[in-house]
Enzyme design. Structure first.
Site, PDB file in Angstrom:
ATOM      1  N   CYS A 153      92.891   0.514  50.765  1.00 13.55           N
ATOM      2  CA  CYS A 153      92.458   1.090  49.497  1.00 13.55           C
ATOM      3  C   CYS A 153      93.614   1.580  48.623  1.00 13.55           C
ATOM      4  O   CYS A 153      93.388   2.011  47.489  1.00 13.55           O
ATOM      5  CB  CYS A 153      91.487   2.237  49.753  1.00 13.55           C
ATOM      6  SG  CYS A 153      90.053   1.739  50.737  1.00 13.55           S
ATOM      7  N   HIS A 285      92.012  10.322  44.085  1.00 12.46           N
ATOM      8  CA  HIS A 285      91.462   9.275  44.946  1.00 12.46           C
ATOM      9  C   HIS A 285      89.952   9.476  45.021  1.00 12.46           C
ATOM     10  O   HIS A 285      89.195   8.526  44.848  1.00 12.46           O
ATOM     11  CB  HIS A 285      92.110   9.328  46.321  1.00 12.46           C
ATOM     12  CG  HIS A 285      91.649   8.245  47.245  1.00 12.46           C
ATOM     13  ND1 HIS A 285      91.729   6.913  46.908  1.00 12.46           N
ATOM     14  CD2 HIS A 285      91.109   8.286  48.484  1.00 12.46           C
ATOM     15  CE1 HIS A 285      91.257   6.177  47.905  1.00 12.46           C
ATOM     16  NE2 HIS A 285      90.874   6.989  48.869  1.00 12.46           N
ATOM     17  N   HIS A 320      84.003   2.641  44.633  1.00 11.73           N
ATOM     18  CA  HIS A 320      85.323   2.472  45.237  1.00 11.73           C
ATOM     19  C   HIS A 320      85.645   0.984  45.283  1.00 11.73           C
ATOM     20  O   HIS A 320      85.066   0.239  46.070  1.00 11.73           O
ATOM     21  CB  HIS A 320      85.325   3.069  46.649  1.00 11.73           C
ATOM     22  CG  HIS A 320      86.690   3.195  47.250  1.00 11.73           C
ATOM     23  ND1 HIS A 320      87.795   2.550  46.739  1.00 11.73           N
ATOM     24  CD2 HIS A 320      87.129   3.904  48.329  1.00 11.73           C
ATOM     25  CE1 HIS A 320      88.852   2.858  47.477  1.00 11.73           C
ATOM     26  NE2 HIS A 320      88.476   3.670  48.447  1.00 11.73           N
TER      27      HIS A 320
END
Length: 771
Positions: A153, A285, A320
């Site tokens: 990620c 994040h 995400h």
């Protein structure tokens, strides 16, 4: 010489919030969610059917990953005003971050294999992770250096860092940089198995009950500020700096103390010549999982104290987007600077932020941010932070972007095929014994040779409780590092904690991906093994090695086929040279389970015997392998009394737009990489003592390299051809060639590593081993 400031002159964006920059920004700045019902695949067994799904139609004949990337790149180029026909395409780089790549196609290929026993080798080959960069290069005719980063990620945030390193050294004029990931069953079932998905649209930094997956692509055109000024381009923001760190704490959870994330942010600001008080906005994040949403605020308090700037998580709007998230959120952060609006966090569900952060709830906030920090964290304890600032914004301190240190090799180890450690490898090379002695049956082909590593034997020195959690790729990587320490000595705890890790691989954790997906195909969600899923990300091996050895420094993961070794060594050396790390362990590993062998053996150029003769048209043999190379600054090596095996002198990288799975026969692009490495090293062709050849026995490759050597003035230089005995290990090939050369396969003096990757990318490096 002062390094260039890096200008962002073009943005491209496609997400669930909109299919271009303007539509996406309109939704994001107004707090309008792009999370909707996922219709890409059956979600009936998953924890949720919500996803940040792109609604713009995509061509059915092209993998969704490739089409999303192409859409964003076309927009970025258009918005930048850059006409590629007017520039030197040899100096336009492609740097892309992705966690999944063309996973939808790979899933279909694997479905056919599991359910019908049918392997579509051509589709399998065309859908490997490095192919993302190859597709982009071919689609846009880009011929500069090419690299795919895959820190899960954090992948595209790391890609921005790699792009910065290229531009600071003026290796290229422009970088097309960004990230892309599609929605895929693999990740959806994996996060469901971990219990990490929110049944409802996610609520980051508020309710924090899980994440929502998304998809998309964000790309930027990066160039020096001076070049942008010369061509009259409008500069939207500058990429001031970046920072990377590893927690070495847990394979899927962040360090709850937030120390690693704090270190990444601090390094990013220091590189940019800025301090925490300069920061005006934080793009968090902010995944929505309890672990992330608790640790990230702690990291912010460690760095900013009680004066934490306004922050938000745009994942609440986009979902995400995994490997694309760093680039997508860098685009959003750039727009925040350019448009004067801080994007909001939506879907707070009326829950107050438990750590007292100003999360800019619900609607965009008018502001005038000059400095933005964008965070991306990932499995394996990987932390990445990017600093973006208003064009021309002066720093509070000198930037740390110039080379100030010499870099040396202070450790080298490798294993390949039947040679389970460096000693056995050296003996095999000295005796002329091939390391690919196993014969395995491939349907439709027959018995073929392969170099198999006895992973159990190679990993005997690893703590058994740790080893049980590791996949074959991680065990190979750990075995190489363990062997290096056995040969050159272990560091102190303080030295280990100051060590970074750059991991590289040709094709990634193939076994884990196939085993996890097979479980899903055969048993649905009950077959989705969460332990296996944790090892499906390409950087899992780096996380395991970091935990084994307490590494806390810089970290990145490269997946670029056969050039991976040299590109990893290049990145590590550049980071050490500018003082961002004292030492970095470069680890490269590749494994080839039976499905990978079947794919390769069914294609042209595979040998049918264990006799391989480079330039002899015998064909090549696949071999599993791993290598570890310890790089450090000359000052660090001297301080701890380490012996320098070689000095890093120069690198070169190039590409050609020949298409996925191909290489040019004329050797022109390959020669550019060879010449580039010698030019940076200040070494003439007749001063090269040894060329470590990439010849493998496959005539297409060997002929292309022979032409390249001739074009680079190296036709008469002595060659060593380690693949004749080691086999074709792809990702680790260059590093294993260096291990061989440093272990007596080459005389002293300057040596040149030559490497290639199918798809048309090339990399070379010059090392000086002394007299």
């Amino acid at each position: 010489m002062t390094t260039p400031r890096i200008a962002l002159t073009g943005l491209g964006l496609i997400t669930g919030a909109g299919d271009d920059v303007e539509k996406g920004w309109s939704s994001i700045s107004a707090g309008i969610s792009g999370i909707r019902t996922n219709t890409q695949f059956d979600t009936s067994q998953l924890l949720t059917d919500w996803a940040g799904m792109v609604t713009a139609p995509q061509p059915t004949e092209l993998d969704r990953c490739y089409s999303l990337a192409a859409t964003a790149i076309r927009e970025a180029l258009r918005n930048s005003g850059l006409d590629l026909d007017t520039v030197d395409r040899d100096r336009v780089a492609v740097v892309v971050g992705s966690s999944l790549g063309a996973m939808p196609t790979l899933e279909n290929v694997h479905r056919g294999l599991v359910h019908e026993g049918r392997l579509d080798a051509e589709q399998a080959v065309a859908s490997q992770l490095p192919c993302v960069g190859d597709y982009i290069a071919a689609e846009f005719d880009l011929r500069g250096p090419r690299v795919v980063l895959s820190n899960a990620c954090a992948a595209s945030a790391v890609a921005l860092g790699y792009a910065a390193e290229l531009l600071w050294k003026e290796d290229v004029d422009y970088v097309i940089c960004g990230g892309v990931d599609p929605l895929a069953e693999l990740s959806a079932y994996g996060f469901s198995a971990l219990g990490a998905l929110d049944p409802e649209p996610c609520s980051p930094m508020s309710a924090s009950t899980g994440l929502t997956l998304g998809e998309g692509a964000g790309f930027m055109v990066l160039e020096s500020a001076d070049r942008a000024d010369e061509r009259g381009a409008r500069v939207l923001a500058e990429l001031g700096g970046y920072g990377l760190s590893c927690d070495g704490y847990h394979q899927t959870a962040p360090d709850p103390s937030g120390k690693g994330a704090c270190a990444a942010m601090a390094q990013a600001l220091e590189t940019a010549g800025l301090v925490p008080d300069d920061v005006d906005y934080l793009n968090l994040h902010g995944t929505g999982t309890p672990a992330n949403d608790a640790s990230e605020p702690k990291a912010l308090k460690l760095l900013f104290g009680s004066s934490i700037p306004p922050a938000s998580s745009t994942k609440s709007i986009l979902g995400h987007t995994l490997g694309a998230a760093g680039a997508v959120e860098a685009v959003v952060s750039t727009l925040a600077i350019d448009r004067g609006i801080l994007p909001p966090t939506v879907n707070t569900r009326g829950v107050a932020q438990p750590f007292g952060l100003d999360v800019v709830p619900d609607d965009g906030r008018r502001a005038d941010p000059e400095v933005v920090v964008s965070n991306s964290f990932a499995f394996g304890g990987n932390n990445a932070s990017v600093v973006l600032n208003r064009p021309g914004r002066p720093g509070s301190a000198p930037r740390r972007t110039e080379s100030v240190h010499g870099v040396v090799v202070t450790g080298a180890a490798g294993l390949a095929g039947s040679a389970g450690n460096t000693e056995q490898l050296i003996a095999a090379l000295a005796d002329g014994r091939p390391c690919f002695t196993a014969l395995e049956h491939v349907d439709g082909v027959g018995e073929v040779p392969i170099g198999r590593v006895d992973v159990k034997s190679a990993s005997r020195g690893i703590n058994p409780s740790r080893a049980r959690r590791m996949d074959p790729l991680s065990l190979l990587a750990a075995a190489a590092v363990g062997d290096l320490y056995a040969r050159h000595g272990k560091p102190s705890r303080a030295e280990a904690e100051g060590t970074g890790i750059v991991f590289a691989t040709g094709y990634g954790p193939v076994t884990s991906v196939l085993q996890f997906h097979k479980g899903v195909l055969e048993r649905g969600i009950t077959g989705a093994n969460p332990s296996l899923f944790a090892n499906t990300v390409v950087n899992a091996a780096a996380g395991h090695v970091a935990m084994l050895h307490r590494y806390r420094g810089y970290t990145a993961t490269i997946a670029n086929g056969g050039t991976s070794s040299v590109l990893a060594l290049q990145l590590a050396a550049r980071v050490i040279a500018r003082g961002a790390a004292d030492r970095i362990m470069v680890v490269i590993a590749d494994e080839f389970p039976e499905q990978a062998l079947a794919t390769q053996a069914g294609l042209p150029g595979y040998a049918r015997s264990t006799r391989v003769v480079p330039d002899g048209r015998t064909g090549m043999v696949l071999s599993e392998g791993a290598a570890a190379i310890l790089l450090e600054s000359e000052a660090s090596a001297a301080a701890r009394g380490a012996h320098a095996l070689a000095t890093v002198k120069g690198y070169g990288a190039s590409g050609e737009s020949v298409g996925i799975g191909r290489i040019g026969r004329d050797g022109e692009a390959w020669a550019r990489a060879l010449r580039g490495a010698m030019a940076e090293a200040g070494t003439a062709p007749d001063e090269i003592g040894t060329v470590v050849s990439a010849a493998s026995g496959y005539s297409l490759v060997d002929h292309a390299q022979r032409r390249a050597l001739g074009l680079a003035g190296l036709a008469d230089r002595p060659l060593v051809t380690p693949k004749a005995l080691i086999g074709e290990t792809y990702g680790s090939a260059g590093a294993l060639g260096l291990v061989a050369a440093l272990s007596g396969a080459a005389p002293g003096g300057p040596l040149l590593l030559s490497s290639f990757a199918y798809g048309g990318s090339y990399a070379a490096a010059v090392f000086d081993t002394g007299a």
